[in-house]
Design a protein around this motif. Structure first.
Motif, short mmCIF file in Angstrom:
data_model
loop_
_atom_site.label_atom_id
_atom_site.label_comp_id
_atom_site.label_asym_id
_atom_site.label_seq_id
_atom_site.Cartn_x
_atom_site.Cartn_y
_atom_site.Cartn_z
N ARG A 1 0.83 -1.20 0.00
CA ARG A 1 0.00 0.00 0.00
C ARG A 1 0.87 1.26 0.00
O ARG A 1 0.56 2.23 -0.68
N TYR A 2 1.92 1.22 0.80
CA TYR A 2 2.81 2.39 0.83
C TYR A 2 3.42 2.62 -0.55
O TYR A 2 3.50 3.76 -1.02
N ILE A 3 3.87 1.54 -1.18
CA ILE A 3 4.49 1.68 -2.50
C ILE A 3 3.48 2.22 -3.51
O ILE A 3 3.80 3.09 -4.33
N GLU A 4 2.26 1.71 -3.44
CA GLU A 4 1.22 2.22 -4.35
C GLU A 4 0.99 3.70 -4.10
O GLU A 4 0.87 4.50 -5.05
N GLY A 5 0.94 4.10 -2.81
CA GLY A 5 0.76 5.51 -2.51
C GLY A 5 1.95 6.34 -2.93
O GLY A 5 1.80 7.45 -3.45
N PHE A 6 3.14 5.79 -2.72
CA PHE A 6 4.36 6.50 -3.10
C PHE A 6 4.41 6.70 -4.61
O PHE A 6 4.63 7.81 -5.11
N THR A 7 4.20 5.62 -5.37
CA THR A 7 4.31 5.73 -6.82
C THR A 7 3.19 6.59 -7.41
O THR A 7 3.34 7.15 -8.50
N SER A 8 2.07 6.71 -6.69
CA SER A 8 0.98 7.54 -7.19
C SER A 8 1.37 9.02 -7.21
O SER A 8 0.71 9.83 -7.86
N GLY A 9 2.42 9.36 -6.49
CA GLY A 9 2.89 10.73 -6.50
C GLY A 9 3.77 11.06 -7.68
O GLY A 9 4.32 12.16 -7.75
N PHE A 10 3.91 10.11 -8.62
CA PHE A 10 4.78 10.28 -9.77
C PHE A 10 4.00 9.97 -11.05
O PHE A 10 2.89 9.43 -11.00
N ASP A 11 4.61 10.27 -12.18
CA ASP A 11 4.00 9.86 -13.44
C ASP A 11 4.16 8.34 -13.58
O ASP A 11 4.49 7.65 -12.61
N ASP A 12 3.97 7.81 -14.76
CA ASP A 12 3.95 6.35 -14.92
C ASP A 12 5.33 5.74 -15.15
O ASP A 12 5.44 4.61 -15.61
N GLY A 13 6.41 6.44 -14.80
CA GLY A 13 7.75 5.94 -15.03
C GLY A 13 8.06 4.66 -14.26
O GLY A 13 8.68 3.73 -14.78
N PHE A 14 7.63 4.60 -13.00
CA PHE A 14 7.86 3.39 -12.22
C PHE A 14 7.05 2.23 -12.79
O PHE A 14 7.52 1.10 -12.88
N GLU A 15 5.81 2.52 -13.16
CA GLU A 15 4.93 1.47 -13.68
C GLU A 15 5.47 0.91 -15.00
O GLU A 15 5.46 -0.30 -15.22
N LYS A 16 5.96 1.77 -15.85
CA LYS A 16 6.47 1.33 -17.15
C LYS A 16 7.86 0.70 -17.05
O LYS A 16 8.30 -0.01 -17.96
N GLY A 17 8.54 0.96 -15.95
CA GLY A 17 9.88 0.42 -15.80
C GLY A 17 10.97 1.29 -16.37
O GLY A 17 12.15 0.90 -16.36
N GLN B 1 13.97 0.62 -6.25
CA GLN B 1 14.58 -0.45 -5.46
C GLN B 1 14.54 -0.10 -3.99
O GLN B 1 14.57 1.08 -3.61
N PHE B 2 14.46 -1.14 -3.16
CA PHE B 2 14.41 -0.94 -1.71
C PHE B 2 15.54 -1.70 -1.04
O PHE B 2 15.95 -2.77 -1.49
N MET B 3 16.02 -1.13 0.04
CA MET B 3 17.05 -1.78 0.83
C MET B 3 16.40 -2.80 1.78
O MET B 3 15.41 -2.50 2.44
N GLN B 4 16.99 -4.00 1.83
CA GLN B 4 16.53 -5.02 2.77
C GLN B 4 17.36 -4.97 4.05
O GLN B 4 18.41 -4.34 4.11
N SER B 5 16.91 -5.70 5.04
CA SER B 5 17.62 -5.74 6.31
C SER B 5 19.00 -6.35 6.19
O SER B 5 19.85 -6.15 7.06
N ASP B 6 19.25 -7.13 5.14
CA ASP B 6 20.54 -7.81 5.00
C ASP B 6 21.58 -6.96 4.29
O ASP B 6 22.68 -7.42 4.01
N GLY B 7 21.25 -5.71 3.95
CA GLY B 7 22.22 -4.83 3.32
C GLY B 7 22.23 -4.89 1.82
O GLY B 7 23.12 -4.33 1.18
N GLY B 8 21.25 -5.57 1.22
CA GLY B 8 21.17 -5.66 -0.23
C GLY B 8 19.91 -5.02 -0.76
O GLY B 8 18.87 -4.96 -0.09
N LEU B 9 20.00 -4.52 -1.99
CA LEU B 9 18.84 -3.92 -2.65
C LEU B 9 18.04 -4.99 -3.36
O LEU B 9 18.57 -5.99 -3.84
N VAL B 10 16.74 -4.77 -3.44
CA VAL B 10 15.87 -5.63 -4.25
C VAL B 10 14.92 -4.74 -5.03
O VAL B 10 14.59 -3.63 -4.59
N PRO B 11 14.50 -5.20 -6.20
CA PRO B 11 13.49 -4.43 -6.93
C PRO B 11 12.20 -4.37 -6.15
O PRO B 11 11.92 -5.23 -5.30
N VAL B 12 11.41 -3.38 -6.42
CA VAL B 12 10.18 -3.16 -5.65
C VAL B 12 9.29 -4.39 -5.67
O VAL B 12 8.61 -4.69 -4.69
N SER B 13 9.31 -5.15 -6.76
CA SER B 13 8.44 -6.32 -6.86
C SER B 13 8.83 -7.42 -5.88
O SER B 13 8.01 -8.28 -5.55
#
Length: 1651
Positions: free
Chosen positions: A607-623, A628-640
């Motif tokens: 829900r947060y990501i949906e709300g966050f991306t709604s503040g932008f144009d469709d660039g995130f949606e189109k790719g 990307q988000f940081m995980q607890s283990d120190g690595g990035l992962v794509p939003v999906s």
């Protein structure tokens, strides 16, 4: 600079270089993994290697004898493999380095027409005109597999390397799974184009996958190529218009390919031109197929047909070949070079760079940084924004607002807050967020339901049954996350447990199934799908949409979870978390809590990501813009891939990545990361590798997932300041972001940030003006001055003989804050075997710079490093982080030579899975992917598993584990097998695009250091330091100081987002990227022996730190499970008179007893104690508790005089007696319980008396009838040596403290702290006597045998002195519930500490106002030979019940430990098990009793159900709350538990030692009593099942299938149900938990309070 591939870019490609090196047509070309080299083969039997970096030819080789075709680089740039065209069509593996063949691959009978390396490993795929496709492995010459085709084949791997496709000219494509291709294709597709080619598509010349894996390109000999959907098999597009048709057999499809993004296809034509198709271009429909025409045609100088074409994205290069080789470039500069036989032209193209934006959303501030270029590189443009995380009056979401501002700064365009933020200028957004953490802390996650095995509906409520804070009468446990529970009637049973003597062979059990881990099991009960559907439908109808499914043993057998998950999906649940997918590790409790956390948090994240991306144009949606988000283990992962339970440390993880890159270089000292922000202070360590933990507790929820070992040790700049009980106290409460510290202008309390502001360490004129309602006001100095003036008046009123200035008061809080943070830092480093002072301190976070020098000086650290982005390093670290993908599987193998091949096979599969995710889904080149291989290893019979990294060049995991174990614990266990619990592969997609170092060391070596010029000074300010206020402290702006400048302290250095205080005797050196501070000792204010409240707080921390570090040393070096893993020990510091000064960990039953033991030895030896003596004792008459608790005491000498004592008490696994474990349930005499030692100098004048130890532990106890000496002498010796070493650690620390402050000062503050505790207890007693109007307090309760425990408390109202008189207590019993006097003292000091209801120093001062009178020869003061083992665990609980009843504090808790032991005697395989079981907690005047928790004198964890069944031949049928067992009342008593255990072998001896089976736990003030406990034996006699009452204490021999059902007592109720209770005295109200993210330090603290 990277140029994105686009239509305009491709159209602008021009020929830049021509090579005329071949006499005959070129037949193949291939780039190496890095894109640096290109190899070609030609019909003239030549191999040419070209360098793509400079356009030069490097090597020419010939294969005249064999011929050459289809040359391919392996994953090494030094080797190629190619197909022969002569002799036997062999594949030849060639070293370019020395032109020697490495290996031959024989098997094909005709020409090879297709050859491809796997993108993941050394597998090779070839296709031949002999109508076969063959699989090879470069490591062996043998063919790995053959597929026969019905026509001319062509073949290719998908980009993940997990499947391959085979196409034939008969028009079919068959797709195979590489791991089981022998089973045939899993998909077969037939291609037809009846509109253009009704007779069949022309001969197929090649087959290639796109890099995305979504499409397959079929090249043909005709005028069309075809694009096929790689998942569904239909033709997506017909690519027409590529020139004249080719001659059959003249091509191997080398002339066609995809661009790396998969959007464009290029094909070389017979007319010598290169054509490019845009696959996203709308295509016309010709017949049923979309027809796509070239978007452009690139002319080349080729006069003949283009035979080969390739695209190299590394250098934006296309290469085509015919007789000649042409290079086409797209570059950033304009150059013209003329050569004799070729030309090189590049054209200019202006490419607008895109931003990388990194965001750390913290509790107080959100830090944002944007980049054009590589982070940290000199030419990089940076844009920094710092804003409040919550400011609803000005913006909805801080990260969105931060991005908007950065885009404005970078582009110069004004963007409205009311419009979506455009992303066309943004390449990627990387974020660390506290969304998951906040949802967990505030319990604002998704409403979710838990699905669990029948019998375990309350399992997550019970957890490990330990309570969070042992001195809270009002026990507060964090709420579970699930709001509903569904029990599924299903059950898996392991075939054999580790302890099983009657082992079953799987081959003898037809229904046996091998689990994922390799364990064999049987399905006792499969879920009924219809019933499950009905159960889940009801949950769905109740409004639940998120569900967590966690079943017993699903880590190894996931089928039942998958079945239930499919049913839930069919019903319509929108989020389904399966525990074996979330984290496939054994232990159902942490796996269950992790799974519910995922179900609870992931929908919030989404829900947060949906709300966050709604503040932008469709660039995130189109790719087009990556998120990307940081995980607890120190690595990035794509939003999906971002999930809730892996997001807990998303924010602080970026800081660890940041300082590891900017502060550490190989070979240097390791680094302690000190991240002090607005709402938390996090500490971590980096020594060349990230340190991970795999089970942590955050906000009361245990998360089983890899997390960086980040320990929250304080509340940061928001830590609130208090004056309590005559002491300065900092935290743990936090002012948070709202309202924040007082200076934030939101009405907040005084906090650490206010103290820094008052002292001049924080300068409002340089701090962002972002406060107040209009977001434009500075920090409020007036309110801070006002509040500190009031606080100073309060403190001076309490200490009229030593009034302090406001400066002194405020600085006192800073000193206490620093020491509060240093104490856990010492524990963290010492626990891992590292000397704290041998580290560099990397300081970051907004408040870190103000405390850096003070923290470093306290820790003995001489070097501080602050990166220029120190205040926003968590955000900056995101730019340096890599993308990770982890996969893990459980295992049950014993590490051995025989097990390695199977482990390697499983690892290979996991590696392929990681690389598939990173290469296919996330677009990483194989050359940018690396993997780390771990095995989670432990010694057999222990719980301590260590995640062990595979050595670089071998599979010698055993040696790696042993070395790691030695580092962690100081020894190894040579005679034990090593168990593989888990197999883990961490795939890393490397994102860092520069090799430039970001640390200061190299630059410091090259700089000419000069002193700062006074003209650089920006201003002068007034700052208070240890030595007083200095009104002439220079202030420098960092931007004005040139690299190589030395800034002596005192000084303040201001950066855009940070304030750094350089204290006196410290020196800062400025480099281009860092501030490096050398820390001197400096002057210290002389401390006198007079009591001073600031020093009182500091010494309290220092004394406790000594006891804690002793405990860490003991746990580290001990060998037994009781000490190392259950932490059943205490370490303490005592005065020269034997009074307790500090005790840690806090085992209630040891609290008063240890002091008795020390006093006894002082009296026993008198002056006969010398330096080098160590005493051992365990006798009840000498201050012992029960005999397995051995105490080791060492005197501390100074100048030949005893000045302190240190002692350690630890529970030994065996010390002889009637039964193994030395806790016989029916002992009548003390000798039956094992060795009883009043006093023994185990070390005399430095000599260890091994003979004497053997005599005391083995010979003497074994001389009694029916008894044995210790059964574990070797373990006893090891653990006693560990206790001696722990005592020596304490001596060293005490000696250091004396050297620092002097003996007189240290002893004075020992007395002051004792007096402080005494004062708190006297105040409590005075309040009690006033409330009771001078009347005595009385209470009586009974043991189940009817023995009374009677107490009368008389309190002197004037002095606060009290007499605790146990007159009327029953006589000692002929049994083992007798209790040593020392245990009675422990129970009283525990009760008093609980009643004070605030954190006071725990020492013997608590008992100074109390005169304890115990009748001799009573159950509380038995004779010397009386058995006592039950008194320690049962009678101690009744003493607590009686004391609390007398005070009217609360109703009785279960009053029991429910000691259950069982085991089996066998000549070689005997085993035993011991546990204590939780019950109900008594209600109080302001709280409801907790269900299923340990209370008062014990807090032992219980074994996880899966571990329980894995180790022992048992089936846990039920572990749930005993509903209704708590007493009714205005506040209800807590329920007990039901524990139902079935034994799977015959001949198991079971013993129960319990109380409250007759006399119920009492209620108070009209509250009802709790239900008594009940112990049942379900005994099978013939074909009958009898139910027998075992009573409270019994031993029986159980048969196979027999069960013991233990129903533990409930807690008493408080107050009449229809009334309202009165509070008879100042008891604690139920406190909210101050919950923190906890790494290894938090886990240790939780364990030490759970023993």
């Amino acid at each position: 600079m990277e140029i994105p591939i686009s239509t305009n870019v491709l159209k602008d490609f021009k020929v830049t270089k021509t090579f005329k090196d071949n006499e005959r047509p070129i037949t193949s070309l291939c780039f190496d993994d890095k894109g640096d080299l290109c190899v070609t083969s030609a019909q003239d039997e030549s191999l040419h290697v070209y360098d793509c970096r400079d356009g030069e030819k490097r090597t020419t080789l010939y294969s005249k004898k064999y011929g050459v075709n289809l040359a391919r680089f392996t994953h090494s740039s030094s080797n190629v493999i190619y197909a022969s065209t002569k002799e036997d069509d062999t594949l030849r593996y060639l070293s370019l380095h020395d032109n020697k063949y490495i290996r031959y691959f024989r098997g094909h009978k005709h020409k090879v027409v297709s050859l491809e390396m796997s993108p993941l490993d050394d597998s090779l795929l070839s296709a031949s005109l002999d109508n076969t496709v063959r699989l090879w492995d470069l490591r062996t010459s043998n063919c790995q597999g053959v597929i026969t085709t019905s026509g001319r084949p062509t073949a290719a791997f998908d980009p993940a390397g997990l499947v391959f496709a085979v196409g034939t000219d008969s028009g079919t494509v068959k797709v195979y799974d590489l791991r089981k291709y022998e089973s045939g294709p899993f998909a077969t597709w037939t291609m037809r184009d009846d509109y253009y080619y009704p007779q069949g598509i022309p001969d197929w010349t090649g087959l290639k996958f796109s890099n995305t894996g979504k499409s397959i390109l079929i090249s043909t000999a005709g005028q069309t190529n075809y694009l096929i959907d790689a998942f569904e098999g239909h033709i997506k597009q017909r690519l027409s218009g590529h020139g004249r048709a080719r001659l059959a057999g003249s091509s191997n499809g080398e002339e066609a390919g995809f661009t790396p993004d998969g959007r464009y296809v290029f094909t070389g034509g017979r007319d010598g031109n290169l054509r490019i198709w845009d696959l996203e271009k709308p295509a016309s429909t010709v017949g049923p197929i979309h027809d796509n025409l070239p978007m452009c045609t690139l002319e080349t100088p080729h006069s003949e047909s283009i035979q080969v074409a390739g695209f190299n994205p590394q250098y934006m290069m296309m290469v085509t070949g015919s007789d000649d080789l042409y290079w086409l470039f797209k570059n950033l500069s304009l150059c013209l070079f003329q050569y004799s036989s070729f030309f090189f032209i590049t054209v200019t193209m202006t490419s607008q760079p895109k931003l990388t934006i990194c965001i750390d959303r913290g509790g107080t501030f959100t830090d944002c940084i944007g980049f054009y270029g590589n982070p940290g590189a000199p030419e990089t443009r940076e844009f920094v924004v710092k804003l409040l995380s919550e400011d609803p009056a000005n913006y909805k979401d801080a990260p969105t607002e931060g991005i908007r501002r950065i885009v404005e700064m970078a582009t110069g365009q004004k963007l409205s807050r009311n419009e979506p933020v455009p992303t066309d200028a943004i390449d990627s957004v990387r974020m660390g967020t506290t969304v998951a953490t906040n949802a967990l802390l505030e319990r604002k996650g998704e409403r979710c339901a838990l699905v669990i095995t029948k019998g375990f509906k309350d399992l997550l409520n019970i957890g490990n049954q330990a309570r969070p804070r042992i001195f809270d009468l009002a026990i507060t446990k964090p709420d579970v996350l699930q709001q509903s529970v569904v029990e599924i009637d299903e059950r898996i049973v392991l075939l054999n447990s580790a302890a099983a003597i009657d082992r079953v062979e799987p081959k003898d059990v037809p229904e046996a199934i091998e689990g994922v881990s390799g364990e064999w099991l049987t399905v006792q009960k499969k879920p009924d799908s219809e019933i499950v559907k009905q159960q889940l439908q009801k949950v769905y109808d109740d409004g639940f949409r998120s569900i967590a499914i966690c079943l017993m043993h699903s880590y190894t057998f996931p089928d039942h979870e998958n079945l239930i998950g499919d049913i839930a999906k069919s019903i319509g649940f929108t989020h389904i978390s399966l525990s074996h997918s979330v984290m496939p590790m054994v232990k159902i409790v942490p796996r269950g809590t992790s799974t519910t956390a995922d179900a609870y948090l992931t929908p919030c994240i989404q829900r947060y990501i949906e709300g966050f991306t709604s503040g932008f144009d469709d660039g995130f949606e189109k790719g087009t813009t990556k998120l990307q988000f940081m995980q607890s283990d120190g690595g990035l992962v794509p939003v999906s891939n971002f999930s809730g339970f892996r997001a807990i440390l998303s924010g602080p993880a970026g800081g660890v990545v940041g300082y590891s890159t900017t502060s550490y270089e190989d070979g240097d000292d390791p680094v302690i990361g000190f991240d002090m922000g607005g709402t938390s202070t996090d500490v971590s360590r980096y020594g060349g590798m990230f340190e991970h933990v795999f089970e942590t507790t955050t906000a009361g929820i245990t998360i089983q997932a890899p997390q960086l070992d980040i320990n929250t040790v304080a509340a940061g700049g928001g830590s609130m300041l208090f004056f309590k009980n005559g002491m300065f106290v900092v935290g743990p409460e936090s002012a948070g972001a709202h309202p924040g510290p007082a200076c934030y202008r939101k009405g907040g309390p005084l906090a650490v940030s206010d103290a820094n502001l008052y002292l001049g360490r924080l300068l409002p004129e340089y701090f962002p003006k972002i406060f107040g309602p209009t977001e434009d006001q500075p920090l409020d100095t007036d309110i801070v001055h006002q509040k500190f003036t009031q606080l100073a008046e309060e403190i001076n009123a309490a200490n009229p003989n030593d009034p302090k200035t406001i400066d002194e008061v405020v600085y006192g809080f800073i000193k206490v804050a620093n020491e509060t943070m240093c104490r856990p830092i010492r524990s963290l480093t010492e626990a891992k075997g590292h000397n704290t002072s041998h580290h560099t301190l990397a300081v970051f976070g907004g408040a870190g710079g103000q405390h850096a020098c003070g923290i470093a000086r306290n820790l003995g650290i001489s070097k501080i490093v602050l990166y220029r982005h120190s205040s926003i390093l968590s955000a900056f670290g995101l730019a340096l982080a890599d993308v990770v993908h982890e996969v893990q599987e459980p295992s049950a193998d014993i590490l051995s030579t025989q097990a390695i091949p199977n482990l390697q096979q499983r690892v290979d599969a996991l590696i392929q899975s990681c690389k598939s995710e990173l290469a296919t889904k996330q677009g990483f080149a194989v050359s940018n992917i690396s993997t780390e291989i771990y095995l989670n290893l432990r010694y057999e019979g222990t719980d301590c598993a260590l995640m062990t990294l595979k050595p670089t060049d071998s599979w010698d995991f055993e040696n790696a584990f042993v070395q790691l174990y030695k580092q962690e614990f100081g020894f190894s266990l040579k005679d034990r097998g090593i168990v593989v619990d888990d197999i883990r592969v961490r795939g890393i997609g490397h994102t860092k695009s520069t090799d430039e170092t970001l640390t200061p060391d190299h630059e410091l070596k090259t700089l000419a250091i000069k002193d700062v010029n006074e003209n650089v000074r920006d201003s002068v300010t007034s700052v208070y330091f240890e030595t007083g206020r200095d009104d002439h402290v220079p202030v420098y702006l960092l931007k004005d100081i040139s690299p190589g400048t030395r800034v002596p302290g005192p000084a303040i250095i201001i950066d855009a987002t940070a304030t750094v205080v350089v204290e006196p005797a410290c020196t800062a050196i400025i480099t281009s990227q860092h501030i490096t501070i050398t820390v001197g000792k400096g002057e210290k204010k002389k401390i006198t022996t007079d009591m001073e409240p600031i020093q009182l707080s500091i010494f309290s921390h220092r004394f406790m730190s000594i006891a804690e570090q002793m405990g860490r040393s003991l746990q580290k070096t001990a060998i037994s499970t009781n000490i190392k893993e259950r932490l059943d020990f205490s370490c303490a510091l005592f005065s020269s008179e034997g009074g307790l000064v500090a005790n840690a960990p806090h085992l209630p039953v040891h609290l008063g007893a240890l002091s008795h033991a020390v006093t006894y030895q002082m009296n026993y030896y008198g002056d006969d104690l010398k330096e080098g003596d160590v005493i051992m004792t365990n006798h009840p008459m000498a201050g012992g508790s029960h005999l397995p608790d051995i105490t080791v005491i060492t005197p501390v000498f100074d100048k030949g005089k005893i000045v302190f004592f240190v002692a350690s008490r630890a529970h030994h696994a065996d010390i002889g007696g009637l039964t193994a474990g030395s806790m016989p349930p029916f002992s009548k005499e003390l000798y039956q319980e094992g060795a009883a030692i009043k006093s023994f100098k185990i070390v005399s004048n430095g000599h260890f008396d091994m003979d004497g130890l053997k005599r005391y532990l083995y010979d003497i106890p074994g001389s009694y009838p029916g008894c044995s000496g210790t059964r574990l002498l070797r373990d006893n010796v090891s653990d006693i040596n560990a206790q001696i070493a722990a005592n020596q650690k304490g001596i060293n620390l005490v000696t250091s403290l004396i050297e620092e402050y002097s003996l007189e000062v240290v002893q004075a503050y020992m007395r002051h702290i004792r007096s402080n505790a005494e004062s708190a207890v006297r105040s409590l007693l005075k309040e009690v006597v006033i409330k009771h109007k001078g009347e005595a307090l009385t209470a009586v309760d009974y043991m189940d045998d009817g023995t009374p425990i009677s107490l009368k408390i008389s309190i002197d109202e004037k002095t606060g002195n009290a007499v605790f008189d146990f007159d009327g207590t029953g006589p000692e019993v002929y049994g083992n519930t007798n209790t040593p006097e020392s245990v009675c003292y422990s129970a009283i000091i525990y009760c008093v500490r609980c009643l004070v209801a605030q954190d006071i120093p725990l020492n013997s001062g608590c008992l100074d106002p109390i005169d304890i009178r115990i009748p001799p020869n009573s159950i509380l003061s038995p004779s010397e030979t009386s058995a006592v083992v039950g008194g320690n665990v049962l009678t101690s609980q009744r003493i607590v019940d009686v004391v609390l009843k007398a005070f009217g504090a609360c109703a009785a808790s279960q009053g029991d430990c429910n000691n259950l032991t069982f085991g089996k005697t066998h000549e070689s395989k005997g085993w035993g098990y011991y546990e204590t079981i939780a019950g109900g907690h008594g209600a109080g005047p302001t709280w409801v009793g907790q269900d299923g928790v340990h209370t008062h004198m014990t807090n032992t964890r219980i074994t996880d159900p899966e571990i329980f069944e894995k180790r022992y031949p048992v089936l846990l049928r039920e572990f749930s709350l005993r509903s209704g067992s708590g007493g009714e009342g205005y506040h209800r008593g807590g329920d007990g538990v039901v524990r139902d255990i079935e034994f799977l072998e015959a001949g198991i001896e079971v013993s129960i030692l319990s109380e409250r089976r007759v006399f119920r736990p009492y209620g108070l003030q009209g509250g009802k009593d709790g239900q008594p406990g009940l112990n049942l034996w379900i005994r099978h006699v013939g074909d009958k099942a009898l139910t027998l009452n075992l009573s409270g204490k019994n031993t029986a021999l159980f048969g196979k299938g027999d069960r013991i059902i233990i129903e533990t007592p409930g807690g008493g109720g408080f107050g009449a149900k229809d009334g309202e209770p009165s509070c008879s005295q100042n008891v604690a109200h139920q406190k909210p938990l101050v919950v923190k993210a906890s790494g290894s330090l938090g886990a240790y603290k939780e364990m030490q309070e759970s023993t």
